[in-house]
Design a protein around this motif. Structure first.
Motif, PDB file in Angstrom:
ATOM      1  N   GLU A  14       7.059   8.057  -8.624  1.00  0.00           N
ATOM      2  CA  GLU A  14       5.713   8.469  -9.013  1.00  0.00           C
ATOM      3  C   GLU A  14       4.708   7.329  -8.823  1.00  0.00           C
ATOM      4  OE1 GLU A  14       3.695  11.047 -12.591  1.00  0.00           O
ATOM      5  OE2 GLU A  14       5.376   9.732 -13.119  1.00  0.00           O
ATOM      6  N   THR A  15       5.086   6.119  -9.203  1.00  0.00           N
ATOM      7  CA  THR A  15       4.194   4.964  -9.050  1.00  0.00           C
ATOM      8  C   THR A  15       3.881   4.702  -7.583  1.00  0.00           C
ATOM      9  OG1 THR A  15       4.992   3.954 -11.089  1.00  0.00           O
ATOM     10  CG2 THR A  15       3.967   2.486  -9.485  1.00  0.00           C
ATOM     11  N   LEU A  16       4.912   4.716  -6.740  1.00  0.00           N
ATOM     12  CA  LEU A  16       4.694   4.461  -5.319  1.00  0.00           C
ATOM     13  C   LEU A  16       3.849   5.563  -4.686  1.00  0.00           C
ATOM     14  CD1 LEU A  16       5.069   2.865  -2.736  1.00  0.00           C
ATOM     15  CD2 LEU A  16       7.304   3.907  -2.467  1.00  0.00           C
ATOM     16  N   LEU A  17       4.146   6.805  -5.025  1.00  0.00           N
ATOM     17  CA  LEU A  17       3.374   7.912  -4.445  1.00  0.00           C
ATOM     18  C   LEU A  17       1.905   7.859  -4.853  1.00  0.00           C
ATOM     19  CD1 LEU A  17       5.758  10.997  -4.663  1.00  0.00           C
ATOM     20  CD2 LEU A  17       5.114   9.672  -2.642  1.00  0.00           C
ATOM     21  N   THR A  18       1.634   7.478  -6.082  1.00  0.00           N
ATOM     22  CA  THR A  18       0.248   7.389  -6.532  1.00  0.00           C
ATOM     23  C   THR A  18      -0.542   6.443  -5.646  1.00  0.00           C
ATOM     24  OG1 THR A  18       0.835   7.923  -8.808  1.00  0.00           O
ATOM     25  CG2 THR A  18      -1.238   6.727  -8.475  1.00  0.00           C
ATOM     26  N   ARG A  19      -0.012   5.262  -5.398  1.00  0.00           N
ATOM     27  CA  ARG A  19      -0.695   4.275  -4.557  1.00  0.00           C
ATOM     28  C   ARG A  19      -0.698   4.721  -3.097  1.00  0.00           C
ATOM     29  NH1 ARG A  19      -4.425   1.687  -4.456  1.00  0.00           N
ATOM     30  NH2 ARG A  19      -3.910   0.514  -6.285  1.00  0.00           N
ATOM     31  N   HIS A  20       0.467   5.084  -2.605  1.00  0.00           N
ATOM     32  CA  HIS A  20       0.625   5.368  -1.178  1.00  0.00           C
ATOM     33  C   HIS A  20      -0.184   6.581  -0.718  1.00  0.00           C
ATOM     34  CE1 HIS A  20       2.502   5.916   2.714  1.00  0.00           C
ATOM     35  NE2 HIS A  20       2.791   7.160   2.361  1.00  0.00           N
ATOM     36  N   LEU A  21      -0.078   7.676  -1.431  1.00  0.00           N
ATOM     37  CA  LEU A  21      -0.776   8.888  -0.989  1.00  0.00           C
ATOM     38  C   LEU A  21      -2.283   8.699  -1.033  1.00  0.00           C
ATOM     39  CD1 LEU A  21       1.426  11.637  -2.696  1.00  0.00           C
ATOM     40  CD2 LEU A  21       1.499  10.875  -0.306  1.00  0.00           C
ATOM     41  N   GLY A  22      -2.784   8.041  -2.060  1.00  0.00           N
ATOM     42  CA  GLY A  22      -4.209   7.779  -2.133  1.00  0.00           C
ATOM     43  C   GLY A  22      -4.682   6.910  -0.972  1.00  0.00           C
ATOM     44  N   ASP A  23      -3.934   5.856  -0.681  1.00  0.00           N
ATOM     45  CA  ASP A  23      -4.302   4.981   0.441  1.00  0.00           C
ATOM     46  C   ASP A  23      -4.210   5.717   1.773  1.00  0.00           C
ATOM     47  OD1 ASP A  23      -4.831   2.845  -1.211  1.00  0.00           O
ATOM     48  OD2 ASP A  23      -2.941   1.810  -0.812  1.00  0.00           O
ATOM     49  N   GLU A  24      -3.163   6.500   1.925  1.00  0.00           N
ATOM     50  CA  GLU A  24      -2.977   7.256   3.166  1.00  0.00           C
ATOM     51  C   GLU A  24      -4.158   8.207   3.390  1.00  0.00           C
ATOM     52  OE1 GLU A  24       1.230   8.423   4.500  1.00  0.00           O
ATOM     53  OE2 GLU A  24       0.391  10.271   3.667  1.00  0.00           O
ATOM     54  N   GLU A  25      -4.569   8.883   2.330  1.00  0.00           N
ATOM     55  CA  GLU A  25      -5.694   9.808   2.423  1.00  0.00           C
ATOM     56  C   GLU A  25      -6.997   9.064   2.711  1.00  0.00           C
ATOM     57  OE1 GLU A  25      -3.521  12.719  -0.821  1.00  0.00           O
ATOM     58  OE2 GLU A  25      -5.312  11.625  -1.422  1.00  0.00           O
ATOM     59  N   ASP A  26      -7.218   7.946   2.011  1.00  0.00           N
ATOM     60  CA  ASP A  26      -8.448   7.170   2.208  1.00  0.00           C
ATOM     61  C   ASP A  26      -8.549   6.594   3.610  1.00  0.00           C
ATOM     62  OD1 ASP A  26      -9.243   7.700  -0.385  1.00  0.00           O
ATOM     63  OD2 ASP A  26      -8.740   5.699  -1.152  1.00  0.00           O
ATOM     64  N   LEU A  27      -7.420   6.352   4.231  1.00  0.00           N
ATOM     65  CA  LEU A  27      -7.413   5.838   5.596  1.00  0.00           C
ATOM     66  C   LEU A  27      -7.544   6.974   6.614  1.00  0.00           C
ATOM     67  CD1 LEU A  27      -7.020   3.396   7.508  1.00  0.00           C
ATOM     68  CD2 LEU A  27      -4.553   3.795   7.331  1.00  0.00           C
ATOM     69  N   ALA A  28      -6.774   8.039   6.434  1.00  0.00           N
ATOM     70  CA  ALA A  28      -6.678   9.091   7.447  1.00  0.00           C
ATOM     71  C   ALA A  28      -7.854  10.073   7.447  1.00  0.00           C
ATOM     72  CB  ALA A  28      -5.371   9.865   7.265  1.00  0.00           C
ATOM     73  N   VAL A  29      -8.236  10.568   6.292  1.00  0.00           N
ATOM     74  CA  VAL A  29      -9.235  11.642   6.275  1.00  0.00           C
ATOM     75  C   VAL A  29     -10.577  11.199   6.861  1.00  0.00           C
ATOM     76  CG1 VAL A  29     -10.526  13.279   4.833  1.00  0.00           C
ATOM     77  CG2 VAL A  29      -8.073  12.937   4.447  1.00  0.00           C
ATOM     78  N   PRO A  30     -11.102  10.017   6.524  1.00  0.00           N
ATOM     79  CA  PRO A  30     -12.351   9.614   7.180  1.00  0.00           C
ATOM     80  C   PRO A  30     -12.242   9.540   8.709  1.00  0.00           C
ATOM     81  CG  PRO A  30     -12.028   8.319   5.210  1.00  0.00           C
ATOM     82  CD  PRO A  30     -10.742   9.082   5.448  1.00  0.00           C
ATOM     83  N   ILE A  31     -11.090   9.110   9.214  1.00  0.00           N
ATOM     84  CA  ILE A  31     -10.889   9.077  10.670  1.00  0.00           C
ATOM     85  C   ILE A  31     -10.867  10.494  11.225  1.00  0.00           C
ATOM     86  CG2 ILE A  31      -9.190   8.529  12.480  1.00  0.00           C
ATOM     87  CD1 ILE A  31      -8.583   5.953  10.851  1.00  0.00           C
ATOM     88  N   ILE A  32     -10.204  11.401  10.536  1.00  0.00           N
ATOM     89  CA  ILE A  32     -10.157  12.805  10.960  1.00  0.00           C
ATOM     90  C   ILE A  32     -11.570  13.392  11.008  1.00  0.00           C
ATOM     91  CG2 ILE A  32      -9.429  15.121  10.236  1.00  0.00           C
ATOM     92  CD1 ILE A  32      -6.885  13.693   9.057  1.00  0.00           C
ATOM     93  N   LEU A  33     -12.349  13.147   9.973  1.00  0.00           N
ATOM     94  CA  LEU A  33     -13.708  13.680   9.920  1.00  0.00           C
ATOM     95  C   LEU A  33     -14.603  13.032  10.979  1.00  0.00           C
ATOM     96  CD1 LEU A  33     -14.259  13.785   6.040  1.00  0.00           C
ATOM     97  CD2 LEU A  33     -13.489  15.636   7.555  1.00  0.00           C
ATOM     98  N   HIS A  34     -14.477  11.730  11.126  1.00  0.00           N
ATOM     99  CA  HIS A  34     -15.315  10.990  12.064  1.00  0.00           C
ATOM    100  C   HIS A  34     -15.071  11.418  13.526  1.00  0.00           C
ATOM    101  CE1 HIS A  34     -17.765   7.591  13.330  1.00  0.00           C
ATOM    102  NE2 HIS A  34     -16.851   7.295  14.224  1.00  0.00           N
ATOM    103  N   HIS A  35     -13.789  11.645  13.859  1.00  0.00           N
ATOM    104  CA  HIS A  35     -13.426  11.961  15.243  1.00  0.00           C
ATOM    105  C   HIS A  35     -13.196  13.463  15.486  1.00  0.00           C
ATOM    106  CE1 HIS A  35     -13.181   7.803  16.527  1.00  0.00           C
ATOM    107  NE2 HIS A  35     -12.577   7.531  15.389  1.00  0.00           N
ATOM    108  N   LYS A  36     -13.474  14.277  14.469  1.00  0.00           N
ATOM    109  CA  LYS A  36     -13.332  15.741  14.587  1.00  0.00           C
ATOM    110  C   LYS A  36     -11.922  16.132  15.020  1.00  0.00           C
ATOM    111  CE  LYS A  36     -18.164  16.057  15.794  1.00  0.00           C
ATOM    112  NZ  LYS A  36     -19.151  16.396  16.807  1.00  0.00           N
ATOM    113  N   LEU A  37     -10.928  15.576  14.328  1.00  0.00           N
ATOM    114  CA  LEU A  37      -9.527  15.845  14.656  1.00  0.00           C
ATOM    115  C   LEU A  37      -8.982  16.991  13.821  1.00  0.00           C
ATOM    116  CD1 LEU A  37      -8.237  12.153  14.660  1.00  0.00           C
ATOM    117  CD2 LEU A  37      -8.912  13.530  16.627  1.00  0.00           C
ATOM    118  N   ARG A  38      -7.819  17.468  14.215  1.00  0.00           N
ATOM    119  CA  ARG A  38      -7.030  18.477  13.493  1.00  0.00           C
ATOM    120  C   ARG A  38      -7.733  19.819  13.398  1.00  0.00           C
ATOM    121  NH1 ARG A  38      -2.405  16.896  13.986  1.00  0.00           N
ATOM    122  NH2 ARG A  38      -1.749  18.343  12.419  1.00  0.00           N
ATOM    123  N   GLY A  39      -8.629  20.110  14.328  1.00  0.00           N
ATOM    124  CA  GLY A  39      -9.372  21.365  14.294  1.00  0.00           C
ATOM    125  C   GLY A  39      -8.647  22.530  14.863  1.00  0.00           C
TER     126      GLY A  39
END
Length: 188
Positions: A163-188
């Motif tokens: 639970e501790t690792l997932l809390t840190r990891h998933l948040g960081d993964e989302e903060d890194l990936a989603v802005p890139i997805i939105l910026h580059h119009k990916l996964r459409g």
């Protein structure tokens, strides 16, 4: 045997989160480039958070003697397996499909990828230990409930680490990936 794995507690460095300022988390779902595939990926992360909390709280309930051994063992077998199997499958898919797409679109993802992959390696070790302890605890319920309760304390330690690792990891993964997805119009 207790296995302690170092869990990263520091957030991703600011240079890996540069797009987050332009695409804040609170605005993601309303952004025109936020697509169903991203929503599903975030939904999987939400499921992992709920499952890890459930597995941890179940073992706490058992350790507090508010759950019978057989019932707890059945829940641990079911929900523990769901958590472990789905995390392994999700990370395999990310490593083979999702992350290469993001790295090809934006070199900023590549820098964060090393940190995320270290998290995946740490999580693999924690999940392996947790699986062994959970299986041992489930077997001991039939043989020696006092020993099963002792093993449940180890299961609790593993569940808390997950639970501790997932809390840190998933948040960081989302903060890194989603802005890139939105910026580059990916996964459409």
């Amino acid at each position: 045997m207790t296995t302690t794995t170092a869990i990263r507690t520091a957030p991703l460095p600011e240079d890996m989160r540069v797009l987050l300022a332009d695409y804040p988390r609170d605005d993601w779902s309303e952004h025109p480039n936020f697509k169903r595939a991203t929503e599903q990926w975030l939904g999987a992360h939400a499921m992992f958070r709920r499952l890890s909390a459930l597995v941890r709280s179940d073992v706490e309930t058992y350790l507090d003697k508010n759950h019978d051994a057989a019932g707890y063992a059945a829940r641990l077998g079911h929900f523990g397996n769901l958590l472990v199997a789905n995390l392994h499958g999700h990370h395999h898919w990310e490593d083979r499909s999702y992350f290469p797409e993001l790295a090809a679109a934006d070199p900023r993802f590549e820098a964060g990828l090393e940190v995320l992959e270290q998290d995946h390696a740490a999580l693999d070790g924690i999940l392996d230990t947790f699986t062994r302890q959970a299986n041992r605890m489930i077997k001991l319920v039939q043989l020696d409930e006092a020993a099963a309760r002792e093993e449940a304390a180890m299961v609790h330690q593993g569940a808390a680490q997950i639970e501790t690792l997932l809390t840190r990891h998933l948040g960081d993964e989302e903060d890194l990936a989603v802005p890139i997805i939105l910026h580059h119009k990916l996964r459409g």
